[in-house]
Design a protein around this motif. Structure first.
Motif, PDB file in Angstrom:
ATOM      1  N   LEU A  18      82.683 -65.729  85.162  1.00 36.84           N
ATOM      2  CA  LEU A  18      82.343 -66.114  83.796  1.00 36.84           C
ATOM      3  C   LEU A  18      83.565 -66.645  83.049  1.00 36.84           C
ATOM      4  N   LEU A  19      84.710 -66.034  83.258  1.00 39.20           N
ATOM      5  CA  LEU A  19      85.923 -66.541  82.615  1.00 39.20           C
ATOM      6  C   LEU A  19      86.314 -67.915  83.150  1.00 39.20           C
ATOM      7  N   VAL A  20      86.117 -68.147  84.426  1.00 44.37           N
ATOM      8  CA  VAL A  20      86.391 -69.466  84.998  1.00 44.37           C
ATOM      9  C   VAL A  20      85.418 -70.508  84.434  1.00 44.37           C
ATOM     10  N   ILE A  21      84.169 -70.119  84.253  1.00 43.31           N
ATOM     11  CA  ILE A  21      83.181 -71.036  83.676  1.00 43.31           C
ATOM     12  C   ILE A  21      83.533 -71.361  82.225  1.00 43.31           C
ATOM     13  N   ILE A  22      84.003 -70.353  81.484  1.00 42.93           N
ATOM     14  CA  ILE A  22      84.432 -70.600  80.106  1.00 42.93           C
ATOM     15  C   ILE A  22      85.611 -71.569  80.088  1.00 42.93           C
ATOM     16  N   ALA A  23      86.563 -71.372  80.994  1.00 45.60           N
ATOM     17  CA  ALA A  23      87.704 -72.283  81.069  1.00 45.60           C
ATOM     18  C   ALA A  23      87.249 -73.693  81.443  1.00 45.60           C
ATOM     19  N   ALA A  24      86.291 -73.795  82.350  1.00 49.38           N
ATOM     20  CA  ALA A  24      85.765 -75.119  82.722  1.00 49.38           C
ATOM     21  C   ALA A  24      85.059 -75.773  81.546  1.00 49.38           C
ATOM     22  N   GLY A  25      84.316 -74.997  80.775  1.00 47.87           N
ATOM     23  CA  GLY A  25      83.656 -75.541  79.595  1.00 47.87           C
ATOM     24  C   GLY A  25      84.651 -76.042  78.563  1.00 47.87           C
ATOM     25  N   LEU A  26      85.725 -75.287  78.362  1.00 50.27           N
ATOM     26  CA  LEU A  26      86.770 -75.741  77.444  1.00 50.27           C
ATOM     27  C   LEU A  26      87.443 -77.016  77.943  1.00 50.27           C
ATOM     28  N   ALA A  27      87.667 -77.091  79.254  1.00 52.01           N
ATOM     29  CA  ALA A  27      88.293 -78.284  79.827  1.00 52.01           C
ATOM     30  C   ALA A  27      87.384 -79.501  79.695  1.00 52.01           C
ATOM     31  N   VAL A  28      86.097 -79.305  79.924  1.00 53.94           N
ATOM     32  CA  VAL A  28      85.147 -80.419  79.768  1.00 53.94           C
ATOM     33  C   VAL A  28      85.107 -80.871  78.315  1.00 53.94           C
ATOM     34  N   TYR A  29      85.076 -79.910  77.396  1.00 57.11           N
ATOM     35  CA  TYR A  29      85.067 -80.279  75.980  1.00 57.11           C
ATOM     36  C   TYR A  29      86.337 -81.047  75.606  1.00 57.11           C
ATOM     37  N   ALA A  30      87.493 -80.545  76.055  1.00 59.82           N
ATOM     38  CA  ALA A  30      88.755 -81.215  75.733  1.00 59.82           C
ATOM     39  C   ALA A  30      88.800 -82.619  76.320  1.00 59.82           C
ATOM     40  N   ALA A  31      88.251 -82.802  77.503  1.00 57.29           N
ATOM     41  CA  ALA A  31      88.269 -84.122  78.134  1.00 57.29           C
ATOM     42  C   ALA A  31      87.302 -85.081  77.460  1.00 57.29           C
ATOM     43  N   LEU A  32      86.104 -84.611  77.136  1.00 60.59           N
ATOM     44  CA  LEU A  32      85.107 -85.507  76.544  1.00 60.59           C
ATOM     45  C   LEU A  32      85.426 -85.859  75.098  1.00 60.59           C
TER      46      LEU A  32
ATOM     47  N   PRO B  80      93.321 -82.340  72.338  1.00 61.81           N
ATOM     48  CA  PRO B  80      94.357 -81.563  73.031  1.00 61.81           C
ATOM     49  C   PRO B  80      94.632 -80.200  72.403  1.00 61.81           C
ATOM     50  N   THR B  81      94.046 -79.905  71.246  1.00 58.50           N
ATOM     51  CA  THR B  81      94.309 -78.610  70.613  1.00 58.50           C
ATOM     52  C   THR B  81      93.622 -77.457  71.336  1.00 58.50           C
ATOM     53  N   VAL B  82      92.722 -77.749  72.261  1.00 52.54           N
ATOM     54  CA  VAL B  82      92.007 -76.716  73.007  1.00 52.54           C
ATOM     55  C   VAL B  82      92.834 -76.214  74.191  1.00 52.54           C
ATOM     56  N   VAL B  83      93.840 -76.948  74.576  1.00 57.82           N
ATOM     57  CA  VAL B  83      94.607 -76.618  75.779  1.00 57.82           C
ATOM     58  C   VAL B  83      95.271 -75.232  75.697  1.00 57.82           C
ATOM     59  N   PRO B  84      95.886 -74.819  74.583  1.00 53.88           N
ATOM     60  CA  PRO B  84      96.441 -73.455  74.544  1.00 53.88           C
ATOM     61  C   PRO B  84      95.390 -72.362  74.735  1.00 53.88           C
ATOM     62  N   VAL B  85      94.202 -72.568  74.181  1.00 51.34           N
ATOM     63  CA  VAL B  85      93.120 -71.599  74.384  1.00 51.34           C
ATOM     64  C   VAL B  85      92.716 -71.572  75.854  1.00 51.34           C
ATOM     65  N   LEU B  86      92.692 -72.730  76.482  1.00 48.47           N
ATOM     66  CA  LEU B  86      92.376 -72.830  77.902  1.00 48.47           C
ATOM     67  C   LEU B  86      93.398 -72.061  78.748  1.00 48.47           C
ATOM     68  N   VAL B  87      94.655 -72.173  78.398  1.00 48.94           N
ATOM     69  CA  VAL B  87      95.709 -71.452  79.122  1.00 48.94           C
ATOM     70  C   VAL B  87      95.554 -69.946  78.942  1.00 48.94           C
ATOM     71  N   VAL B  88      95.249 -69.498  77.740  1.00 47.17           N
ATOM     72  CA  VAL B  88      95.089 -68.068  77.481  1.00 47.17           C
ATOM     73  C   VAL B  88      93.893 -67.511  78.255  1.00 47.17           C
ATOM     74  N   VAL B  89      92.786 -68.219  78.271  1.00 50.20           N
ATOM     75  CA  VAL B  89      91.606 -67.764  79.014  1.00 50.20           C
ATOM     76  C   VAL B  89      91.909 -67.712  80.512  1.00 50.20           C
ATOM     77  N   SER B  90      92.629 -68.692  81.025  1.00 50.99           N
ATOM     78  CA  SER B  90      92.982 -68.705  82.443  1.00 50.99           C
ATOM     79  C   SER B  90      93.900 -67.536  82.795  1.00 50.99           C
ATOM     80  N   LEU B  91      94.888 -67.273  81.950  1.00 52.16           N
ATOM     81  CA  LEU B  91      95.779 -66.138  82.195  1.00 52.16           C
ATOM     82  C   LEU B  91      95.037 -64.811  82.100  1.00 52.16           C
ATOM     83  N   LEU B  92      94.120 -64.695  81.165  1.00 54.97           N
ATOM     84  CA  LEU B  92      93.317 -63.484  81.043  1.00 54.97           C
ATOM     85  C   LEU B  92      92.497 -63.250  82.305  1.00 54.97           C
TER      86      LEU B  92
END
Length: 109
Positions: free
Chosen positions: A39-53, A57-69
């Motif tokens: 589920l955490l990987v899916i959340i990170a993927a969703g954030l990455a898709v949102y940031a790309a579409l 770029p302001t979502v990237v720090p949140v993406l890093v925190v979720v990945s580290l968590l």
């Protein structure tokens, strides 16, 4: 939004729903841990898709925190379960940090 965005968000939502079902049904602790990590990987993927579409770029720090968590949580649960397995073995009084051969080598030195 384009059709590609709708399809991507539908796949991510479906994967999250399936992970939540596995998290609720279980049956063991390790199944729930894997479902939480997924589920955490899916959340990170969703954030990455949102940031790309959205080209945001302001979502990237949140993406890093979720990945580290997700990583730290998986490693800590694996160490906890590994410690439980060692303690429930036949040599419950033995030091769990070294393999048997290393303990014998250390005792002989």
């Amino acid at each position: 939004m384009t059709v590609v965005a709708y399809v991507l968000y539908a796949f991510i939502g479906g994967g999250a729903l399936l992970a939540l079902v596995r998290l609720a049904r279980g049956p063991s602790l390790l199944d729930r841990v894997v479902a939480t990590d997924t589920l955490l990987v899916i959340i990170a993927a969703g954030l990455a898709v949102y940031a790309a579409l959205e080209r945001d770029p302001t979502v990237v720090p949140v993406l890093v925190v979720v990945s580290l968590l997700a990583f730290v949580g998986s490693v800590s649960i694996a160490r906890y379960v590994g410690g439980m397995l060692v303690r429930t073995g036949t040599d419950a009084g033995r030091d769990a940090r070294l393999p048997v051969a290393a303990e014998e080598r250390e005792a002989g030195a």
